[in-house]
Design a protein around this motif. Structure first.
Motif, PDB file in Angstrom:
ATOM      1  N   ARG A 175       0.740  -0.905   0.074  1.00  0.00           N
ATOM      2  CA  ARG A 175      -0.028  -0.221   0.118  1.00  0.00           C
ATOM      3  C   ARG A 175       0.677   1.160   0.024  1.00  0.00           C
ATOM      4  NH1 ARG A 175      -3.411  -3.343   3.941  1.00  0.00           N
ATOM      5  NH2 ARG A 175      -1.330  -3.273   5.171  1.00  0.00           N
ATOM      6  N   CYS A 176       2.081   1.211   0.725  1.00  0.00           N
ATOM      7  CA  CYS A 176       2.742   2.420   0.895  1.00  0.00           C
ATOM      8  C   CYS A 176       3.800   2.667  -0.505  1.00  0.00           C
ATOM      9  CB  CYS A 176       3.717   2.453   2.202  1.00  0.00           C
ATOM     10  SG  CYS A 176       2.501   2.701   3.610  1.00  0.00           S
ATOM     11  N   ARG A 211       8.877  -9.139  -5.241  1.00  0.00           N
ATOM     12  CA  ARG A 211       9.352 -10.703  -5.442  1.00  0.00           C
ATOM     13  C   ARG A 211       8.184 -11.174  -6.167  1.00  0.00           C
ATOM     14  NH1 ARG A 211       8.794 -12.815   0.811  1.00  0.00           N
ATOM     15  NH2 ARG A 211       6.563 -12.077   1.334  1.00  0.00           N
ATOM     16  N   LYS A 212       6.869 -10.525  -6.383  1.00  0.00           N
ATOM     17  CA  LYS A 212       5.888 -11.404  -6.724  1.00  0.00           C
ATOM     18  C   LYS A 212       5.754 -10.730  -8.426  1.00  0.00           C
ATOM     19  CE  LYS A 212       2.629 -11.766  -2.913  1.00  0.00           C
ATOM     20  NZ  LYS A 212       1.869 -11.396  -1.907  1.00  0.00           N
ATOM     21  N   ALA A 230      12.072   6.137   9.769  1.00  0.00           N
ATOM     22  CA  ALA A 230      11.132   7.081   9.760  1.00  0.00           C
ATOM     23  C   ALA A 230       9.459   6.648  10.207  1.00  0.00           C
ATOM     24  CB  ALA A 230      11.108   7.720   8.192  1.00  0.00           C
ATOM     25  N   LEU A 232       4.947   8.654  10.005  1.00  0.00           N
ATOM     26  CA  LEU A 232       5.044  10.018   9.442  1.00  0.00           C
ATOM     27  C   LEU A 232       3.615  10.716   9.297  1.00  0.00           C
ATOM     28  CD1 LEU A 232       7.269   8.873   6.543  1.00  0.00           C
ATOM     29  CD2 LEU A 232       7.960  10.474   8.161  1.00  0.00           C
TER      30      LEU A 232
HETATM   31  P1  NAP Z   1       1.903  -3.906   2.990  1.00  0.00           P
HETATM   32  O1  NAP Z   1       0.974  -3.418   1.854  1.00  0.00           O
HETATM   33  O2  NAP Z   1       1.961  -5.208   3.543  1.00  0.00           O
HETATM   34  O3  NAP Z   1       3.270  -3.964   1.968  1.00  0.00           O
HETATM   35  C1  NAP Z   1       4.439  -4.876   2.428  1.00  0.00           C
HETATM   36  C2  NAP Z   1       5.468  -4.995   1.179  1.00  0.00           C
HETATM   37  O4  NAP Z   1       6.664  -5.819   1.864  1.00  0.00           O
HETATM   38  C3  NAP Z   1       4.770  -5.795   0.249  1.00  0.00           C
HETATM   39  O5  NAP Z   1       5.111  -5.323  -1.156  1.00  0.00           O
HETATM   40  C4  NAP Z   1       5.398  -7.259   0.333  1.00  0.00           C
HETATM   41  O6  NAP Z   1       5.368  -7.968  -0.626  1.00  0.00           O
HETATM   42  C5  NAP Z   1       6.747  -6.731   0.965  1.00  0.00           C
HETATM   43  N1  NAP Z   1       7.319  -7.856   1.845  1.00  0.00           N
HETATM   44  C6  NAP Z   1       6.816  -8.426   3.020  1.00  0.00           C
HETATM   45  N2  NAP Z   1       7.783  -9.104   3.612  1.00  0.00           N
HETATM   46  C7  NAP Z   1       8.551  -9.507   2.585  1.00  0.00           C
HETATM   47  C8  NAP Z   1       9.588 -10.223   2.707  1.00  0.00           C
HETATM   48  N3  NAP Z   1       9.869 -11.025   3.617  1.00  0.00           N
HETATM   49  N4  NAP Z   1      10.562 -10.082   1.625  1.00  0.00           N
HETATM   50  C9  NAP Z   1      10.203  -9.169   0.389  1.00  0.00           C
HETATM   51  N5  NAP Z   1       9.171  -8.519   0.536  1.00  0.00           N
HETATM   52  C10 NAP Z   1       8.332  -8.584   1.605  1.00  0.00           C
HETATM   53  O7  NAP Z   1       2.376  -2.726   3.781  1.00  0.00           O
HETATM   54  P2  NAP Z   1       2.285  -1.420   3.867  1.00  0.00           P
HETATM   55  O8  NAP Z   1       0.912  -0.711   4.170  1.00  0.00           O
HETATM   56  O9  NAP Z   1       2.760  -0.896   2.448  1.00  0.00           O
HETATM   57  O10 NAP Z   1       3.265  -0.851   4.844  1.00  0.00           O
HETATM   58  C11 NAP Z   1       4.562  -1.140   4.779  1.00  0.00           C
HETATM   59  C12 NAP Z   1       5.295  -0.862   6.070  1.00  0.00           C
HETATM   60  O11 NAP Z   1       5.346   0.554   6.287  1.00  0.00           O
HETATM   61  C13 NAP Z   1       4.681  -1.841   7.252  1.00  0.00           C
HETATM   62  O12 NAP Z   1       5.780  -2.059   8.183  1.00  0.00           O
HETATM   63  C14 NAP Z   1       4.002  -0.564   7.937  1.00  0.00           C
HETATM   64  O13 NAP Z   1       3.753  -0.821   9.261  1.00  0.00           O
HETATM   65  C15 NAP Z   1       4.768   0.695   7.746  1.00  0.00           C
HETATM   66  N6  NAP Z   1       4.261   1.965   7.645  1.00  0.00           N
HETATM   67  C16 NAP Z   1       4.871   3.197   8.082  1.00  0.00           C
HETATM   68  C17 NAP Z   1       4.359   4.356   7.874  1.00  0.00           C
HETATM   69  C18 NAP Z   1       5.392   5.446   8.636  1.00  0.00           C
HETATM   70  O14 NAP Z   1       4.863   6.617   8.988  1.00  0.00           O
HETATM   71  N7  NAP Z   1       6.560   5.209   8.648  1.00  0.00           N
HETATM   72  C19 NAP Z   1       3.175   4.605   7.539  1.00  0.00           C
HETATM   73  C20 NAP Z   1       2.557   3.569   7.083  1.00  0.00           C
HETATM   74  C21 NAP Z   1       2.855   2.228   7.047  1.00  0.00           C
HETATM   75  P3  NAP Z   1       4.620  -9.375  -0.769  1.00  0.00           P
HETATM   76  O15 NAP Z   1       3.350  -9.262  -1.102  1.00  0.00           O
HETATM   77  O16 NAP Z   1       5.226 -10.141  -1.793  1.00  0.00           O
HETATM   78  O17 NAP Z   1       4.554  -9.937   0.759  1.00  0.00           O
END
Ligand code: NAP
Length: 300
Positions: free
Chosen positions: A164-165, A185-186, A264, A267
């Motif tokens: 999503r991010c 990876r997909k 970070a 955010l």
């Molecule tokens: P998401 O939709 O679950 O996306 C996660 C991504 O990571 C997917 O592309 C997934 O790919 C990949 N991934 C997960 N495990 C993996 C692994 N072992 N090897 C390779 N790829 C892997 O999550 P999101 O909503 O984008 O959020 C991403 C991260 O940012 C989370 O940790 C969330 O808590 C954090 N976040 C932080 C902030 C901030 O302010 N810093 C704000 C929002 C979210 P696959 O589909 O192939 O598994």
């Protein structure tokens, strides 16, 4: 409306204020725990300490995005007191009491399971995560601007993960004129990255693909930006790791190599607490109203 509902809003940052505003407007009664230093008063909400609250009629707990830490402590910027959530507290609530949190950890999972209470992790919902990616992108852009002496436009930006991010970040940096590559990876993700008119690569090729990266943005909550990957980055690369703590970067090695690597977190809460709070408030209001309806139906 949430008339008749009794809610405990526990700790958090400015995002919780939008939630309290919305829930009290909908006529819920709120106990605010960990808000002693908050100047503002909300009609329908009372500031209380954890040991003063009568949990016997509590319909829901609203925790901040991070939930608790691994010792059960809830972060709060509006109090100097230690706010602890325990299994004992949850056991005092009625069986239907639901715990709402952004994310969870082993501690929160464990106490909610032992107390047999439902835990709702709001950030596991696609709608919340996608809306929340908007302020996350703005925060990432802010960090890139603050920590570089070159423009985003024309720079080589590598994004890791197309969740999503990752998707929102890749699209925004592309729109700002960066040369964006995205690692996933997909095969479906690699196809989507091509469709977005940015350059896809498989994460297996990460070491080869990052050699000319100016800004590396990691969204994968798993250690992908390893010492071996960092050793191949140009010395001027800025790493922005937005993945949930502890991030996906070997920060120790980055520091050793003299590469600036920033974890970070939160955010949205930093750059747009009002919007980020409203996103959560809208979803919470909908979920609580559904809860209330179900209980009213059952009571008939
Ligand atoms: P998401 O939709 O679950 O996306 C996660 C991504 O990571 C997917 O592309 C997934 O790919 C990949 N991934 C997960 N495990 C993996 C692994 N072992 N090897 C390779 N790829 C892997 O999550 P999101 O909503 O984008 O959020 C991403 C991260 O940012 C989370 O940790 C969330 O808590 C954090 N976040 C932080 C902030 C901030 O302010 N810093 C704000 C929002 C979210 P696959 O589909 O192939 O598994």
């Amino acid at each position: 409306m949430l008339t008749g509902m009794q809610l405990a809003v526990i700790g958090g940052d400015a995002r919780q204020l939008e939630i309290i505003r919305k829930l009290t407007e909908l006529d819920a009664k709120c106990s605010l725990i960990g808000f002693e230093q908050l100047d503002h008063a909300f009609s329908g909400a009372v500031k209380e300490k954890m040991d003063e609250v009568d949990f016997a009629h509590m319909d829901a707990f609203i925790l901040p995005v991070a939930g608790t830490n691994l010792e059960g402590q809830v972060d709060t910027i509006f109090s100097n007191e230690k706010v602890l959530l325990t299994e004992e507290i949850l056991s005092k609530t009625p069986e239907h009491c639901t715990i709402y949190s952004g994310i969870s950890n082993s501690y929160l999972d464990d106490i909610t399971q032992k107390a047999k209470r439902t835990l709702v992790k709001l950030f596991e919902r696609d709608d919340v995560a996608i809306y929340n990616s908007i302020p996350t992108v703005e925060g990432t852009i802010m960090m890139a601007i603050q920590h570089t002496d070159f423009t985003i436009h024309g720079s080589n930006v590598t994004v890791l993960g197309l969740g999503r991010c990752g998707m929102s970040i890749a699209r925004a940096f592309h729109a700002l004129g960066a040369k964006v590559k995205v690692g996933a990876r997909k095969t479906a993700h690699l196809a989507r990255i091509s469709e977005m008119a940015v350059t896809p690569f498989h994460l297996n090729d990460l070491g080869k693909e990052i050699k000319d990266t100016d800004i590396l943005i990691n969204t994968i909550p798993y250690q992908v930006v390893s010492a071996s990957v960092i050793s191949k980055l140009p010395a001027h690369t800025l790493i922005i790791d937005i993945a949930s703590k502890p991030g996906g970067t070997d920060f120790r090695y980055a520091e050793k190599r003299g590469i600036k690597a920033l974890l970070a977190p939160s955010l949205p809460g930093i750059v747009a607490p009002k919007t980020a709070g409203q996103i959560l408030a809208d979803v919470l209001a909908q979920l609580l109203q559904e809860d209330l309806l179900i209980r009213k139906e059952k009571a008939r």
